[in-house]
Scaffold this motif. Structure first.
Motif, PDB file in Angstrom:
ATOM      1  N   VAL A 104      39.469 -81.723 -11.328  1.00  0.00           N
ATOM      2  CA  VAL A 104      38.118 -82.211 -11.013  1.00  0.00           C
ATOM      3  C   VAL A 104      37.828 -83.511 -11.748  1.00  0.00           C
ATOM      4  O   VAL A 104      37.156 -84.409 -11.223  1.00  0.00           O
ATOM      5  N   VAL A 105      38.305 -83.630 -12.993  1.00  0.00           N
ATOM      6  CA  VAL A 105      38.140 -84.872 -13.750  1.00  0.00           C
ATOM      7  C   VAL A 105      39.520 -85.315 -14.232  1.00  0.00           C
ATOM      8  O   VAL A 105      40.473 -84.535 -14.259  1.00  0.00           O
ATOM      9  N   ALA A 106      39.613 -86.568 -14.649  1.00  0.00           N
ATOM     10  CA  ALA A 106      40.890 -87.129 -15.079  1.00  0.00           C
ATOM     11  C   ALA A 106      41.265 -86.619 -16.470  1.00  0.00           C
ATOM     12  O   ALA A 106      40.387 -86.280 -17.273  1.00  0.00           O
ATOM     13  N   PRO A 107      42.549 -86.546 -16.780  1.00  0.00           N
ATOM     14  CA  PRO A 107      42.978 -86.141 -18.122  1.00  0.00           C
ATOM     15  C   PRO A 107      42.391 -87.056 -19.201  1.00  0.00           C
ATOM     16  O   PRO A 107      42.186 -88.257 -18.978  1.00  0.00           O
ATOM     17  N   HIS A 108      42.078 -86.453 -20.357  1.00  0.00           N
ATOM     18  CA  HIS A 108      41.525 -87.158 -21.520  1.00  0.00           C
ATOM     19  C   HIS A 108      40.133 -87.737 -21.242  1.00  0.00           C
ATOM     20  O   HIS A 108      39.683 -88.638 -21.977  1.00  0.00           O
TER      21      HIS A 108
END
Length: 439
Positions: A210-214
């Motif tokens: 759903v969201v980007a890593p980090h």
């Protein structure tokens, strides 16, 4: 980016439930000493703490980053059901220690749950061992000692500075100081503990794509985590408040002020450095330090020993429960449903057990039963005798909540009566043996 699936939604709800239990489990950290000394009414204290926890949740995201990408390797194949199992382990342990009135670490329950579930589902390569040691284990050992030494030094300094002042003259100032320091602890708690749930939800969003890593936690994650911990704080964990405020030591207003100030400084420093510190251990260590810092103060070491034992068990116990939940959840959708049903059943059983002897704002300041003075307490009394005008209980006598021991007359162990103009009329003269005269 994918949309939030049903499983990720379940993980988010479970994380907010954990955040809620974290709130009422840790209310004692900020408000136990303020309530026990009467600086604030119980309901007023928890309401103020709830608001400041919510504000603190918006001040930093460093601890959230530690949770979402520091301890667990988000690229090691972590699935949402693993996070769900870790949260279940943390919630069950939080509720068990709440039922026992033990101020254990919600943070370590969460870490233990996530680590246990990851080890079962992914293996050792899914856990960053160095981060666990540096950002969890070392702070867990060091924080209570640092806060305890700071509180002990602050307590000694406080009493030294006001040794020539009457208690009535300083009472108002200490009350204001306690309220201000309790507010600071509540704010610090929001900057540290609310972020742990933000980190877990962010980790779930990353594993689900759903969201980007980090990535930093989205604003809606920050707001929901802050509201959940604030609501839990407002309801008040009265069992743990009683233990923290009355069970460790008999806290006087100067001690409460010193303990809360030392704890707040330690928590805020750790939040700035990104250490996911246990605020429970910090505040408990500060309370013990304040007990040692006052001459004549007594720490109930049996209660402190039970707390330390709970601290040591938290990581493995929550990890064991989470490992079992992860194994079951890994069997498919029916396994996830089974874990949810079992978790609800266990939580319901704990709640019903707590209703047998309810503790709330009306009886939270009823102190624990007296316990005999142990070897450590006796040794500390020898080194630091009580202030003038107070008498320490004799060896083996029960400790009382700040009440000096009553002197006794030599006749039949009857308490001596105070001298006064009516003493002769109200108290019969003791019988005396006839003197023998030698001629």
């Amino acid at each position: 980016m994918e949309h939030i699936t049903l499983l990720i939604g379940i993980v988010i709800v479970t994380a907010l439930v954990f955040d809620f239990t974290n709130g009422f489990h840790d209310t004692a950290n900020a408000m136990a000493t303020t309530i026990s000394t009467g600086a604030l009414r119980p309901k007023t204290a928890v309401a103020m703490s709830a608001v400041l926890n919510l504000v603190g949740a918006f001040l930093s995201v460093e601890v959230a980053k530690t949770i979402s990408g520091g301890i667990i390797d988000e690229g090691a194949g972590i699935r949402p059901e693993v996070i769900f199992a870790g949260l279940v382990g943390a919630i069950v342990w939080n509720l068990l220690t709440w039922l026992a009135g033990l101020p254990s670490s919600s943070s370590h329950a969460l870490f233990g749950g996530l680590i246990g579930a990851t080890l079962v589902s992914v293996g050792t390569h899914g856990v960053h061992g160095e981060a666990v040691v540096m950002k969890v284990l070392i702070p867990a050992v060091a924080a209570p000692f640092v806060a305890g030494l700071a509180a002990m030094a602050a307590t000694r300094l406080t009493y030294r500075l006001t040794r020539d002042r009457a208690e009535a003259d300083t009472a108002k100032g200490y009350r204001a100081g306690q309220i201000a320091s309790a507010a600071l602890v509540s704010l610090a708690h929001g900057t540290n503990d609310a972020q742990k749930t933000m980190g877990v939800i962010t980790l779930a969003l990353i594993t689900g794509g759903v969201v980007a890593p980090h990535a930093d936690p989205p604003l809606w994650v920050i707001a929901s985590a802050g509201l959940a911990i604030a609501l839990g704080t407002y309801l008040g964990g009265w069992r743990i408040i009683r233990t923290m405020g009355k069970g460790i030591t008999d806290i006087q207003p100067p001690q409460g002020f010193a303990a809360q100030t030392g704890a707040a400084a330690t928590i805020l420093a750790s939040s700035h450095l990104g250490f996911a510190l246990s605020t429970t251990q910090v505040c408990s260590g500060a309370v013990m330090g304040s007990g040692l810092g006052r001459k004549g103060g007594v720490v109930r070491w049996s209660t402190a020993g039970r707390m330390v034992a709970a601290w040591g068990l938290t990581l493995p116990a929550a990890g064991l429960v989470a490992a079992g939940a992860a194994f079951l959840a890994g069997q498919g959708d029916w396994g996830v449903a089974a874990v949810a049903v079992l978790a609800l059943a266990v939580c319901g059983a704990i709640w019903f057990a707590s209703r047998r002897k309810p503790i709330d704002h009306t009886n939270v300041n009823e102190g624990p039963a007296a316990e005999p003075a142990g070897v450590v307490t006796t040794a500390l009394r020898t080194v630091s005798p009580p202030p003038a005008g107070q008498s320490a209980p004799a060896d083996g006598a029960p400790e009382t909540a700040g009440v000096p021991a009553q002197p006794t007359s030599p006749d039949a162990g009857v308490p001596a009566q105070p001298a006064g103009p009516d003493a002769a009329a109200s108290t019969p003269a003791p019988r005396r043996k006839a003197a023998t005269v030698t001629r």
